[in-house]
Motif scaffolding. Structure first.
Motif, PDB file in Angstrom:
ATOM      1  N   GLY A   1      25.610  21.166  16.211  1.00  0.00           N
ATOM      2  CA  GLY A   1      26.712  20.577  15.460  1.00  0.00           C
ATOM      3  C   GLY A   1      28.058  21.111  15.920  1.00  0.00           C
ATOM      4  O   GLY A   1      28.160  21.758  16.968  1.00  0.00           O
ATOM      5  N   PRO A   2      29.099  20.888  15.141  1.00  0.00           N
ATOM      6  CA  PRO A   2      30.457  21.269  15.558  1.00  0.00           C
ATOM      7  C   PRO A   2      30.699  22.771  15.646  1.00  0.00           C
ATOM      8  O   PRO A   2      31.647  23.209  16.268  1.00  0.00           O
ATOM      9  N   GLY A   3      29.877  23.580  14.983  1.00  0.00           N
ATOM     10  CA  GLY A   3      30.086  25.025  15.094  1.00  0.00           C
ATOM     11  C   GLY A   3      30.144  25.757  13.774  1.00  0.00           C
ATOM     12  O   GLY A   3      30.257  26.977  13.748  1.00  0.00           O
TER      13      GLY A   3
ATOM     14  N   LEU B   1      13.942  27.726  22.288  1.00  0.00           N
ATOM     15  CA  LEU B   1      14.911  26.782  21.705  1.00  0.00           C
ATOM     16  C   LEU B   1      16.149  26.770  22.587  1.00  0.00           C
ATOM     17  O   LEU B   1      16.694  27.830  22.905  1.00  0.00           O
ATOM     18  N   VAL B   2      16.568  25.584  23.007  1.00  0.00           N
ATOM     19  CA  VAL B   2      17.775  25.444  23.825  1.00  0.00           C
ATOM     20  C   VAL B   2      18.846  24.789  22.962  1.00  0.00           C
ATOM     21  O   VAL B   2      18.660  23.671  22.467  1.00  0.00           O
ATOM     22  N   ILE B   3      19.943  25.514  22.758  1.00  0.00           N
ATOM     23  CA  ILE B   3      21.005  25.058  21.862  1.00  0.00           C
ATOM     24  C   ILE B   3      22.182  24.507  22.668  1.00  0.00           C
ATOM     25  O   ILE B   3      22.630  25.119  23.641  1.00  0.00           O
ATOM     26  N   TYR B   4      22.671  23.349  22.241  1.00  0.00           N
ATOM     27  CA  TYR B   4      23.896  22.771  22.791  1.00  0.00           C
ATOM     28  C   TYR B   4      24.852  22.507  21.630  1.00  0.00           C
ATOM     29  O   TYR B   4      24.411  22.276  20.498  1.00  0.00           O
ATOM     30  N   SER B   5      26.126  22.541  21.910  1.00  0.00           N
ATOM     31  CA  SER B   5      27.098  22.251  20.847  1.00  0.00           C
ATOM     32  C   SER B   5      27.097  20.760  20.551  1.00  0.00           C
ATOM     33  O   SER B   5      26.775  19.940  21.414  1.00  0.00           O
TER      34      SER B   5
ATOM     35  N   PRO C   1      18.772  16.217  17.042  1.00  0.00           N
ATOM     36  CA  PRO C   1      20.205  15.915  17.124  1.00  0.00           C
ATOM     37  C   PRO C   1      20.993  16.757  16.132  1.00  0.00           C
ATOM     38  O   PRO C   1      20.463  17.181  15.092  1.00  0.00           O
ATOM     39  N   GLY C   2      22.233  17.021  16.463  1.00  0.00           N
ATOM     40  CA  GLY C   2      23.120  17.720  15.541  1.00  0.00           C
ATOM     41  C   GLY C   2      24.197  16.778  15.038  1.00  0.00           C
ATOM     42  O   GLY C   2      24.312  15.642  15.501  1.00  0.00           O
ATOM     43  N   ILE C   3      24.960  17.230  14.078  1.00  0.00           N
ATOM     44  CA  ILE C   3      26.105  16.432  13.620  1.00  0.00           C
ATOM     45  C   ILE C   3      27.172  16.502  14.702  1.00  0.00           C
ATOM     46  O   ILE C   3      27.607  17.583  15.088  1.00  0.00           O
ATOM     47  N   SER C   4      27.571  15.359  15.231  1.00  0.00           N
ATOM     48  CA  SER C   4      28.499  15.350  16.358  1.00  0.00           C
ATOM     49  C   SER C   4      29.947  15.451  15.886  1.00  0.00           C
ATOM     50  O   SER C   4      30.295  15.058  14.765  1.00  0.00           O
TER      51      SER C   4
END
Length: 670
Positions: free
Chosen positions: A271-273, A335-339, A366-369
């Motif tokens: 997500g955004p952080g 686990l591979v994390i992307y922003s 998916p994360g909140i974009s």
């Protein structure tokens, strides 16, 4: 081939394996010895259970009746008797037997004040030497045997599981009151220290139980308290005949036997952080991971937000992650994390392809974009908004903005965002979203067509504040729907000089013959004023046009027209073809409006770069037509299309319309 797996568990490793099989949808069941083990497994989500102690014959019946083809012995490393029975049962039932071993010695340092022994008899002897009192951390099973060996010479405290069976064994061993410490682990070093200080013992007795048994935390606590540690060594680690396999080896054996993919890598967007914007799925993935990968900035932010103790590694490229995992086979739940959201992240998309090609099953979360947050902040409807990523790559944001009424563009940072905004036409509204969803969030209006005075939009100076975070642009083009779908630019709209220009009737037909697509790379050779280059570039924002021209006055006109029409996907190459083509990407299409006497060499160079390139040539004279036909005749299997166009325009002369014929042009395409 039977693909059903029976796990003899009751251990952390057994539960981890069952979870992996469950996620891979491989049929399996788990056998545990006690009701307490049943409770733990059910709490972990396991539904297929066998409960109770059984001999080899009874185990073999379960294997045959249940249709199991593989047995995994994931019992405790010290449960040697149980392992022997499982092994016998597997042979009797004709089922493949796999022993899942535990790396129990990891983190141990034997030497001063830490004594390794092979069995309980040796442990009792060592405790008699030390004297005083001991905290027993080996469970309840052999307490009675231990107390009978130590007698009343040693005061014993025992930490056991909080269930009736364990408490009963404590009573049978003659322990009572505060000698019995019934607690459920895992236990931290601090908890162990507190217990040692509370009991005031002179030594602890433990098994070489590895990371899952909190072995290192026990050793560290005893060392800090200045007491001695007696360690009963893992029978498998001291045996030369052990056939135990690591978790990764077991997984590969199951994959080989079943043909299914068990190895899983989770690729997730954080997500955004802000932690409050983590999804339920990403929280679950974090809790279940045994190592976390990501770019340095992402993992640093992640550690700060979550305070996780899970190991992190600052790599995010798929190939590098696979190389690391091949060298560190102890990690089974990476686990591979992307922003942001992985569906908008090229790195996550590429990594997924790499992992799947290597034989991993990839779970994507998916994360909140930041795109979603931006739309919410600006109160705009995403269903009418196009999205473009210009992050870390060359993207024609201006071209897409001219085609779309609303556009959100992901940029490479604050400076890049301002550079993009500077190229956009003045009639567009441009808003920058900085570090959306974080404490540093800002919404900055860069341009607003509704504002009459540009000074009303004050852009923060990056020299005053360090704008190093993520930036998005929202671009609104009120004229998008009034613009022509096909460029169709009139001759009088171009900035003209004395340089020749391909007229609009010829230009339109030539571009049609090129048959450009969104991924085309076009060489406009002898570009002149740039009429063909400009119109081709505006057909689609992702087309890449290289305008090759040698005359200085023409170069000046090319630059002026490119700026006027905001053709950011057009690059001007100064020089004479074919030499000026060196170093350019291979063309998919080429338009030759002027050859400077190098027609043969130009065609040869284009075909050398891409034999399938579509070529369109304009010829004004029969001599040039003849030259081109002779060149084309030297190639096999090429049949050129030839069209001659004569256009006549009419101009007003008083009350009359007088014809104004243009020179006929031959258009050759092949």
């Amino acid at each position: 081939m039977k693909s059903k797996v029976l796990i003899f568990g009751g251990t952390t490793e057994g539960r981890e394996l069952a979870e992996l099989l469950d996620r891979a949808m491989i049929p399996h069941a788990v056998s545990v010895a006690t009701e307490y083990g049943e409770e733990i497994e059910e709490n972990a989500g396991e539904k297929n259970l066998f409960v109770g102690r059984r001999n080899a014959s009874e185990m073999a019946d379960i294997m045959r009746d249940g249709g199991f083809g593989i047995v995994v012995d994931a019992t405790h490393p010290f449960a040697t008797g149980a392992s022997e029975e499982i092994r016998k049962a597997s042979i009797e039932a004709g089922v493949k037997y796999l022993r899942l071993s535990r790396d129990t010695a990891s983190g141990s340092e034997y030497g001063e004040d830490v004594f390794g022994v092979l069995n309980l008899d040796e442990a009792a002897g060592k405790l008699m030497e030390i004297g005083g009192s001991v905290l027993v951390l080996t469970g309840s099973k052999e307490l009675k045997n231990l107390t009978s060996k130590l007698g009343s010479n040693i005061n014993i405290y025992a930490r056991v599981l909080p269930n009736e069976d364990s408490l009963q064994k404590c009573k049978e061993a003659g322990l009572s009151g505060r000698q019995i410490i019934a607690m459920q682990g895992p236990f931290s070093k601090q908890m162990n220290i507190a217990l040692i200080e509370e009991t005031g013992v002179d030594a602890i007795l433990t098994k070489e139980s590895g990371q899952t048994g909190g072995f290192a935390e026990k050793l560290q606590a005893a060392k800090e308290c200045g007491i001695k540690t007696i360690v009963i060594r893992n029978p498998e680690s001291v045996s030369e005949n052990s056939d135990g396999k690591s978790m990764s080896e077991i997984i590969r054996e199951i994959e080989k036997e079943t043909g299914a993919l068990v190895r899983t890598i989770t690729v997730a967007g954080m997500g955004p952080g802000d932690e409050k914007l983590f999804t339920v799925d990403i929280r679950r993935a974090i809790q279940g991971a045994d190592i976390i990968f990501g770019a340095a900035t992402v993992t640093a932010a992640f550690r700060e937000l979550t305070g996780t103790k899970t190991p992190t590694k600052d790599i995010y490229r798929g190939e590098e992650i696979l190389e690391f995992l091949d060298e560190h086979t102890e990690y089974m739940r990476p686990l591979v994390i992307y922003s942001g959201d992985i569906s908008l992240c090229s790195g996550a998309i590429k990594a997924t392809e790499v992992f799947e090609k290597a034989g991993y099953r990839v779970e994507r979360i998916p994360g909140i974009s930041s795109v979603t947050l931006f739309a919410e902040r600006l109160r705009i409807d995403l269903q009418n908004c196009s999205i473009l990523s210009a992050h870390g790559k060359d993207a024609n944001v201006t071209g897409h903005a001219m085609k779309n009424e609303r556009l959100i563009a992901l940029t490479s940072g604050y400076k890049h965002a301002l550079e993009i905004a500077d190229k956009l036409p003045e009639n567009m509204k441009v808003v920058l979203g900085y570090e959306l969803g974080s404490k540093d969030e800002e919404i900055i209006v860069i341009k607003d067509s509704a504002e009459k005075e540009a000074s009303k939009c004050e852009i923060p100076d990056s020299n005053i504040k360090d704008y190093t975070g993520r930036c998005l642009l929202y671009i609104e083009n009120p004229e998008a729907y009034t613009n022509s779908v096909y460029p169709a630019i009139g001759d009088n709209e171009f900035i003209r000089g004395k340089v020749p220009m391909t007229k609009e009737e010829i230009r339109s037909f030539s571009i049609r013959k090129l048959g450009l697509t969104a991924e085309s790379i076009l060489y406009d050779i002898g570009a002149g004023t740039g009429s063909v280059s400009i119109e081709a570039a505006l057909v689609h924002p992702d087309i890449k046009v290289y305008s090759i021209e040698k005359k200085p006055e023409a170069i000046e006109l090319l630059n002026k027209n490119r700026r006027k029409f905001h053709a950011d996907n057009m690059e001007i190459i100064e020089g004479t073809a074919p030499d000026a083509m060196d170093g350019l990407p291979a063309p998919t299409h080429a338009f030759i409006g002027g050859s400077n006497g190098n027609m043969k060499e130009i065609i040869e160079k284009v075909r050398a770069l891409n034999e399938e390139a579509k070529i369109v040539i304009n010829c004004l004279t029969p001599q040039t037509l003849s030259e081109v036909m002779d060149i084309v005749a030297t190639y096999e299997n090429i049949t050129p299309e030839i069209t001659q166009i004569s256009a006549t325009r009419f101009k007003k002369a008083g009350s009359y319309d007088l014809p104004d014929a243009q020179n006929p042009v031959y258009i050759i395409s092949f």
